[in-house]
Design a protein around this motif. Sequence first.
Motif, short mmCIF file in Angstrom:
data_model
loop_
_atom_site.label_atom_id
_atom_site.label_comp_id
_atom_site.label_asym_id
_atom_site.label_seq_id
_atom_site.Cartn_x
_atom_site.Cartn_y
_atom_site.Cartn_z
N ALA A 38 10.70 6.28 -3.29
CA ALA A 38 10.09 6.67 -2.01
C ALA A 38 9.70 8.15 -2.02
O ALA A 38 8.64 8.52 -1.51
CB ALA A 38 11.06 6.39 -0.86
N THR A 81 15.62 1.47 5.59
CA THR A 81 14.44 0.76 5.10
C THR A 81 14.51 0.61 3.57
O THR A 81 14.12 -0.44 3.03
CB THR A 81 13.15 1.50 5.52
N ALA A 133 2.29 4.94 3.92
CA ALA A 133 1.00 4.53 3.35
C ALA A 133 -0.14 5.38 3.90
O ALA A 133 -1.11 5.67 3.19
CB ALA A 133 0.74 3.05 3.65
N ASN A 161 7.90 2.73 9.33
CA ASN A 161 8.14 3.69 8.23
C ASN A 161 7.15 3.48 7.09
O ASN A 161 6.62 4.44 6.53
CB ASN A 161 9.57 3.55 7.71
N LEU A 162 6.89 2.21 6.76
CA LEU A 162 5.96 1.92 5.67
C LEU A 162 4.53 2.35 6.03
O LEU A 162 3.79 2.88 5.20
CB LEU A 162 5.98 0.43 5.32
N GLN A 163 4.16 2.15 7.30
CA GLN A 163 2.82 2.58 7.74
C GLN A 163 2.69 4.10 7.65
O GLN A 163 1.66 4.62 7.22
CB GLN A 163 2.55 2.11 9.18
N TRP A 165 13.28 10.09 2.97
CA TRP A 165 13.52 8.64 2.87
C TRP A 165 14.91 8.35 2.33
O TRP A 165 15.35 7.20 2.28
CB TRP A 165 12.49 8.02 1.90
N ILE A 181 14.55 -3.04 1.69
CA ILE A 181 13.62 -3.40 0.63
C ILE A 181 14.38 -3.81 -0.64
O ILE A 181 14.02 -4.79 -1.30
CB ILE A 181 12.66 -2.23 0.32
#
Length: 280
Positions: A244, A225, A204, A199-201, A220, A229
């Motif tokens: 997010a 996730t 980004a 999800n972060l990739q 999000w 965090i």
Amino acid sequence: MNAFWQTSRFRIDLSRPQVMGIVNVTPDSFSDGGRHAETDAARRHCDTLVAEGVDILDIGGESTRPGSATPDLAEELRRVLPVVQHAVTLGVPVSVDTSRPEVIAAVLEAGADIVNDVRALQRPGALQAAAAHRTAGVCLMHMLGEPGTMQAAPAYDDVVVDVRRFLAERLSAATAAGIGAERIALDPGVGFGKTPLHNLQLAARQYELLSLGRPLLVGWSRKSTVGLITGKPVDERTAGSVAAALAAVARGAAIVRVHDVAATVDALKVWRAIADQRLP
Ligand code: 7PJ
């Protein structure tokens, strides 16, 4: 990219970020705990979100949380249709979160504007049901696997490349079926067969999906996730979810799908005033 999204009744202006507000009509939905299970409660929730400044209402009768059971067709229709019939009177575009061709046909007949399908219209007959309407909008989302099993061990060569390839293929299939490109939005499907790092990739490197040439819709809101965090339970994830949403918009998302409409609307007003150096 076109700065609009064509839907049944509305040509949605995407020159400013749009807030899609979530209306769950599912007794087991993980973040609303069944509060909107009753038709009346879901209808009132639509009214509340409109008062809070929502741009699009997204009504869903099938919980797609990891491991959830799916309602049968009659039950999904019973949940969704009466809420859609009210929502279409409120003056904002109405989206319906569904994968079933019969539900797609019924809600478009009832005046819904957008079909939001976490299965990207892959069910037999779904593409045709959406294409049968001349202008209805569609959101095609990426999911790896099915809700019951998708979080078991999701694996990709490169998650962003793989999601991009899938969305490109579904975009082609939809246009080939007669759904004009101006009617289509794309969604990387945060949390749908993805690890937190996937999800972060995707966030980004979200710009890699913009080259598909269609508006991105990203959700999000309150997802695990965000919980991982922040260390917060699902009912304390508003601030993390707003952050997010802003990060998604800053990386080019046109529409954010959220539970906390009032907070997200305020955040986007401030974000936009700074970006444009102009007061609203
Ligand atoms: C999404 C969705 C999403 C789109 C859900 C939840 C799970 N539709 N439906 N994108 N998520 N387009 O709200 O947590 O991310 S259901």
